[in-house]
Design a protein around this motif. Structure first.
Motif, short mmCIF file in Angstrom:
data_model
loop_
_atom_site.label_atom_id
_atom_site.label_comp_id
_atom_site.label_asym_id
_atom_site.label_seq_id
_atom_site.Cartn_x
_atom_site.Cartn_y
_atom_site.Cartn_z
N LEU A 23 -10.17 2.20 -7.79
CA LEU A 23 -10.95 3.06 -8.71
C LEU A 23 -12.03 3.97 -8.20
N LEU A 24 -12.93 3.33 -7.37
CA LEU A 24 -13.74 4.21 -6.77
C LEU A 24 -13.40 5.27 -5.97
N VAL A 25 -12.20 4.94 -5.17
CA VAL A 25 -11.59 5.82 -4.21
C VAL A 25 -10.95 7.06 -5.22
N ASP A 26 -10.47 6.80 -6.26
CA ASP A 26 -9.96 7.67 -7.31
C ASP A 26 -11.05 8.66 -7.55
N PHE A 27 -12.15 7.94 -8.15
CA PHE A 27 -13.34 8.74 -8.56
C PHE A 27 -13.78 9.92 -7.38
#
Length: 83
Positions: free
Chosen positions: A11-15
């Motif tokens: 999720l952090l990478v996606d953000f």
């Protein structure tokens, strides 16, 4: 990234990927992005706080959140993309 679950890392990478043109952020868009996945405001806020406490985000003097080391953003994206 010790202490982060695989799903949190993704999720952090996606953000970061979705906001790669931005150099700084306010807390609301970050939490809102997390909430799109979790559909749980409390859980989204907890992930934001965790990322802040662990140094992924740093609040600057303008009350905006940044990735504290410019190369860290690239490193995180490349490293965490392996999950």
């Amino acid at each position: 990234m010790d202490g982060f679950r695989t799903s949190e890392c993704q999720l952090l990478v996606d953000f970061l990927k979705a906001n790669q043109e931005l150099k700084s952020f306010s807390d609301e868009p970050i939490i809102h992005f997390f909430n799109q996945k979790y559909h749980n405001e409390e859980k989204s806020e907890q992930l934001f706080e965790k990322a802040l406490e662990r140094g992924l985000f740093h609040q600057n003097k303008n009350m905006r959140y940044v990735i504290p080391v410019p190369s860290m953003r690239t490193w995180l994206t490349e490293k965490l993309e392996l999950y």
